[in-house]
Design an enzyme around this catalytic site. Sequence first.
Site, PDB file in Angstrom:
ATOM      1  N   MET A  26       0.848  -1.181   0.000  1.00 43.14           N
ATOM      2  CA  MET A  26       0.000   0.000   0.000  1.00 43.14           C
ATOM      3  C   MET A  26       0.897   1.250   0.000  1.00 43.14           C
ATOM      4  O   MET A  26       2.025   1.195   0.477  1.00 43.14           O
ATOM      5  CB  MET A  26      -0.919  -0.023   1.216  1.00 43.14           C
ATOM      6  CG  MET A  26      -1.890  -1.204   1.135  1.00 43.14           C
ATOM      7  SD  MET A  26      -2.995  -1.302   2.510  1.00 43.14           S
ATOM      8  CE  MET A  26      -4.026   0.102   2.184  1.00 43.14           C
ATOM      9  N   SER A  28       2.420   2.585  -2.387  1.00 39.27           N
ATOM     10  CA  SER A  28       3.628   2.471  -3.211  1.00 39.27           C
ATOM     11  C   SER A  28       3.460   3.135  -4.575  1.00 39.27           C
ATOM     12  O   SER A  28       4.414   3.167  -5.359  1.00 39.27           O
ATOM     13  CB  SER A  28       3.991   0.997  -3.398  1.00 39.27           C
ATOM     14  OG  SER A  28       2.949   0.312  -4.072  1.00 39.27           O
ATOM     15  N   LYS A  30       1.173   2.201  -6.981  1.00 37.97           N
ATOM     16  CA  LYS A  30       0.765   1.244  -8.026  1.00 37.97           C
ATOM     17  C   LYS A  30      -0.275   1.844  -8.957  1.00 37.97           C
ATOM     18  O   LYS A  30      -0.169   1.759 -10.175  1.00 37.97           O
ATOM     19  CB  LYS A  30       0.122  -0.014  -7.405  1.00 37.97           C
ATOM     20  CG  LYS A  30       0.985  -0.801  -6.473  1.00 37.97           C
ATOM     21  CD  LYS A  30       0.231  -2.023  -5.953  1.00 37.97           C
ATOM     22  CE  LYS A  30      -0.973  -1.701  -5.087  1.00 37.97           C
ATOM     23  NZ  LYS A  30      -0.636  -1.012  -3.827  1.00 37.97           N
ATOM     24  N   GLU A  97      -6.595  -2.926  -8.418  1.00 39.41           N
ATOM     25  CA  GLU A  97      -6.928  -3.735  -7.229  1.00 39.41           C
ATOM     26  C   GLU A  97      -7.180  -5.188  -7.609  1.00 39.41           C
ATOM     27  O   GLU A  97      -8.118  -5.831  -7.127  1.00 39.41           O
ATOM     28  CB  GLU A  97      -8.164  -3.149  -6.514  1.00 39.41           C
ATOM     29  CG  GLU A  97      -8.013  -1.699  -6.071  1.00 39.41           C
ATOM     30  CD  GLU A  97      -7.121  -1.518  -4.840  1.00 39.41           C
ATOM     31  OE1 GLU A  97      -6.595  -2.510  -4.305  1.00 39.41           O
ATOM     32  OE2 GLU A  97      -6.947  -0.347  -4.442  1.00 39.41           O
ATOM     33  N   GLN A  99      -5.893  -7.863  -6.847  1.00 45.66           N
ATOM     34  CA  GLN A  99      -5.804  -8.905  -5.804  1.00 45.66           C
ATOM     35  C   GLN A  99      -7.173  -9.315  -5.263  1.00 45.66           C
ATOM     36  O   GLN A  99      -7.302 -10.362  -4.639  1.00 45.66           O
ATOM     37  CB  GLN A  99      -4.911  -8.428  -4.640  1.00 45.66           C
ATOM     38  CG  GLN A  99      -5.526  -7.401  -3.696  1.00 45.66           C
ATOM     39  CD  GLN A  99      -5.432  -5.970  -4.198  1.00 45.66           C
ATOM     40  OE1 GLN A  99      -4.861  -5.709  -5.251  1.00 45.66           O
ATOM     41  NE2 GLN A  99      -5.993  -5.024  -3.443  1.00 45.66           N
ATOM     42  N   CYS A 156      11.041   4.156   9.635  1.00 42.82           N
ATOM     43  CA  CYS A 156      12.471   4.497   9.533  1.00 42.82           C
ATOM     44  C   CYS A 156      12.864   5.233   8.262  1.00 42.82           C
ATOM     45  O   CYS A 156      13.990   5.698   8.153  1.00 42.82           O
ATOM     46  CB  CYS A 156      13.309   3.229   9.674  1.00 42.82           C
ATOM     47  SG  CYS A 156      13.334   2.217   8.192  1.00 42.82           S
ATOM     48  N   CYS A 185       9.278  -1.184   5.955  1.00 42.10           N
ATOM     49  CA  CYS A 185      10.369  -1.990   5.394  1.00 42.10           C
ATOM     50  C   CYS A 185      10.326  -3.363   6.066  1.00 42.10           C
ATOM     51  O   CYS A 185       9.578  -3.581   7.019  1.00 42.10           O
ATOM     52  CB  CYS A 185      11.721  -1.315   5.636  1.00 42.10           C
ATOM     53  SG  CYS A 185      12.231  -1.346   7.360  1.00 42.10           S
ATOM     54  N   CYS A 188      11.213  -3.248  10.007  1.00 45.49           N
ATOM     55  CA  CYS A 188      10.179  -2.639  10.859  1.00 45.49           C
ATOM     56  C   CYS A 188       8.875  -3.426  10.797  1.00 45.49           C
ATOM     57  O   CYS A 188       8.122  -3.445  11.783  1.00 45.49           O
ATOM     58  CB  CYS A 188       9.950  -1.190  10.448  1.00 45.49           C
ATOM     59  SG  CYS A 188      11.395  -0.137  10.654  1.00 45.49           S
TER      60      CYS A 188
END
Length: 194
Positions: A26, A28, A30, A97, A99, A156, A185, A188
Amino acid sequence: MFIEPSLGRKRQPEKRGQIEMICGSMFSGKTEELIRRLNRAKIARLKVEIFKPSIDKRYHEDEVVSHNESRIRSTPVDFAEDILLLSGDSDVIGIDEVQFFDNQIVSVVNKLAAQGKRVVMAGLDMDFKGKPFEPVPQLMAIAEYVTKVHAICMKCGDLASFSFRLSKAEEKVLLGEKESYEARCRKCFYEDLQ
Ligand code: ZN
């Protein structure tokens, strides 16, 4: 590396099908990348049709809207097969979407490509537990081009590939945005995963 197919009908005497998968966590980007590719196809005067699963009703019913508010008209469908029925003579098919479709989407996408269509999809590749989000792994396998986009870890600041769920809800599909998830990441994500 993703190579954009030659745009424009005149330079394509014989239509060749192609499958492109844009995946990531999420936040990112896309959907922004999906919209970018589809808008370029429209500029080339190709016929573009966009679909999304009707489960995704977070925003406008008939628009694909990304987090940064770029938007494009789309048709919500209940089943993957509906895309075959509704795609008509379009040159390029966008699916957002992806997925949220069941595994039927894999054969649907192959059929569209066999008809000479370019299929561009965007979807989450992992769920909130860091597990592959079916059917996206299968779509990645059959695609000519797979683009993985990254978010920024909200803990981070490194590149993030995981979607961390802040609530304790256990359902795989939990719609809702910034308040429910953080991009993380690997380090984390697994530090705080229960
Ligand atoms: Zn981090």
